[in-house]
Design an enzyme around this catalytic site. Structure first.
Site, PDB file in Angstrom:
ATOM      1  N   HIS A  57       8.969 130.673  16.389  1.00  0.00           N
ATOM      2  CA  HIS A  57       9.474 132.040  16.257  1.00  0.00           C
ATOM      3  C   HIS A  57       9.393 132.580  14.832  1.00  0.00           C
ATOM      4  O   HIS A  57       9.974 133.607  14.518  1.00  0.00           O
ATOM      5  CB  HIS A  57      10.909 132.125  16.795  1.00  0.00           C
ATOM      6  CG  HIS A  57      11.002 131.864  18.281  1.00  0.00           C
ATOM      7  ND1 HIS A  57      12.178 131.893  18.971  1.00  0.00           N
ATOM      8  CD2 HIS A  57      10.035 131.582  19.195  1.00  0.00           C
ATOM      9  CE1 HIS A  57      11.942 131.624  20.261  1.00  0.00           C
ATOM     10  NE2 HIS A  57      10.660 131.424  20.409  1.00  0.00           N
ATOM     11  N   ASP A  79      11.287 127.134  18.434  1.00  0.00           N
ATOM     12  CA  ASP A  79      12.180 128.179  17.932  1.00  0.00           C
ATOM     13  C   ASP A  79      11.788 128.507  16.495  1.00  0.00           C
ATOM     14  O   ASP A  79      10.621 128.358  16.130  1.00  0.00           O
ATOM     15  CB  ASP A  79      13.646 127.733  18.086  1.00  0.00           C
ATOM     16  CG  ASP A  79      14.579 128.921  18.267  1.00  0.00           C
ATOM     17  OD1 ASP A  79      14.584 129.803  17.381  1.00  0.00           O
ATOM     18  OD2 ASP A  79      15.308 128.993  19.272  1.00  0.00           O
TER      19      ASP A  79
END
Ligand SMILES: *[C@@H]1O[C@H](CO)[C@@H](O)[C@H](O)[C@H]1NC(C)=O
Ligand SMILES: *[C@@H]1O[C@H](CO)[C@@H](O)[C@H](O)[C@H]1NC(C)=O
Ligand SMILES: *[C@@H]1O[C@H](CO)[C@@H](O)[C@H](O)[C@H]1NC(C)=O
Length: 404
Positions: free
Chosen positions: A253, A230
């Site tokens: 991310h 993430d």
């Protein structure tokens, strides 16, 4: 008599020495003595099998009650720990964890399920954590989440290391492996220094943000590497004066301010600097994201400088219609006001044609957006930029161009 004279002199000398060394003023003016607490002396076992939670908590209690600077030593070996919270207020002016070993979470992720934190510090000040590896063994929980649709029957999982309501904190040279959820969380803290930290988790592991900062002031993150599933670093509401320098991200991310606008009343984000960072194979590079809801927050004063992108899907992105899974999207208009964001010296490759995307709010257009010396290319295709509801200027060479 010569002998008793010597004894007399010696005892005066000792008395003087005692007086001097027990004077608090002199101690702090010269140096303070340090007391060391080895977790092995408190019952912790480096065998990876014996529950060492009570041993660690007892070592903390002793260090916390100490009048001197305290160092808690964790020697080599593997220490099995359930959820544990180290709490202030401490008498000791300064407490350091010096970790040579590895702290491991229980193999069964359900053991931590009632807590959303594994190793947490609450209400502490002048605490440092130096070295060590934290292995949360999150893989089985990720598999559960990835198998069940939306992870319906899996627990949320625990944050590996968190500091809450704390100040004057250092996290140096720590490695965090395979967190169940976020790896490191700084919540409601001030004066935090994170340096030389390594985060490692699978690129497909859900919600394993590297470092999350919120409601905190004066946080520095330097010389760190985050490979995860993430956000590399996520910046939540109420963050002020955040400095990120020399950080390498990927997979993951990217560095995200947001998500913002989750709540209708929310503290703003201001004065964030990201300098000399690199992104490799990430979903995003430099991202600001907000849900399309009429929230009160803002993002003001962000400097992105000297950043290298390698094969990044969205190198530069502001997304005020954030809705990652396209399920139950709020579909309103974002109330978050974004202003004074500078992108300077951003170069490298985009994995998609749209290398620069500003999708701002119709009700609150982004203002003061500045692009300077930006050079982003897309393999095999011309890179593009896309602008919605944004006011700003481009300086120097900006490629792809044409949007501001
Ligand atoms: C404090 O001073 C003593 C003697 O000068 C020295 O041996 C010791 O290493 C010092 N301790 C610290 C923590 O600086
Ligand atoms: C912004 O934050 C940096 C530290 O990250 C600090 O040095 C600087 O003074 C802050 N600027 C303002 C205007 O507060
Ligand atoms: C930027 O980062 C690279 C490595 O990622 C490092 O070698 C270089 O010294 C850094 N530059 C500055 C100005 O800090």
């Amino acid at each position: 008599m010569a002998i008793s004279k010597t004894t007399y002199d010696l005892s005066i000398f000792l008395l003087l020495l005692l007086t001097i060394s027990s004077s608090p003023f002199l101690i702090s003016a010269t140096n303070s003595s340090t007391t060391t607490y080895n977790v092995l002396s408190f019952g912790a076992k480096p065998d990876g099998l014996t529950d060492s939670t009570e041993g660690f908590l007892s070592a903390w209690a002793a260090a916390c009650a100490s009048e001197s600077v305290a160092v808690i030593c964790v020697p080599r070996g593997r220490f099995l720990l359930r959820s544990l919270a180290f709490k202030g207020e401490c008498r000791s002016p300064k407490i350091g964890f010096k970790i040579d070993g590895t702290l491991v979470a229980p193999a069964d992720y359900r053991v931590l399920r009632e807590n959303d934190k594994w190793i947490s510090f609450e209400g502490v000040s002048h605490v440092s954590v130096v070295g060590g590896r934290l292995d949360a063994r999150g893989a089985a929980l990720w598999a559960c989440k990835l198998a069940a649709a939306g992870g319906a029957n899996c627990p949320g999982g625990a944050t590996t290391l968190s500091f809450t309501n704390s100040k004057d904190i250092k996290i140096i040279g720590l490695m965090s492996l395979n967190s169940q959820m976020f790896h490191i969380v700084i919540n409601a803290c001030s004066n935090v220094q994170i340096q030389g930290v390594k985060v490692i988790a699978d690129g497909n592991s859900p919600n394993t943000d590297g470092i999350h900062v919120q409601l905190s002031t004066n946080v520095v993150i330097k010389g760190s590497t985050v490979k995860t599933g993430d956000d590399c670093i996520s910046v939540g509401p109420g963050t002020k004066n955040l400095w990120i320098e020399h950080v390498a991200c990927g997979p993951g991310h990217g560095i995200s301010i947001g998500s913002l606008g989750g709540e209708l009343v929310e503290a703003g984000v201001q004065n964030v600097t990201v300098k000399n960072a690199s992104f490799t194979g990430t979903q995003n590079g430099l991202r600001i994201k907000a849900w399309a809801k009429p929230s009160s927050g803002f993002v003001k004063g962000v400097q992105f400088e000297d950043v290298t992108m390698r094969n990044v899907q969205n190198p530069i992105i502001i997304d005020q219609n954030y809705c990652p899974h396209n399920i139950d999207c709020p579909s309103q208009v974002s109330g978050i006001k974004i202003s004074d964001v500078v992108y300077q010296g951003i170069r490298g490759t985009s994995a998609t044609p749209v290398a620069i995307k500003f999708d701002c709010s119709a009700a609150n257009p982004c203002t003061g957006i500045k692009l300077q010396d930006v050079n982003l290319n897309c393999l095999n295709q011309a890179a593009e930029s896309s602008c919605t509801n944004v006011n700003g200027k481009a300086f120097g060479i900006v490629q792809p161009n044409g949007c501001l």
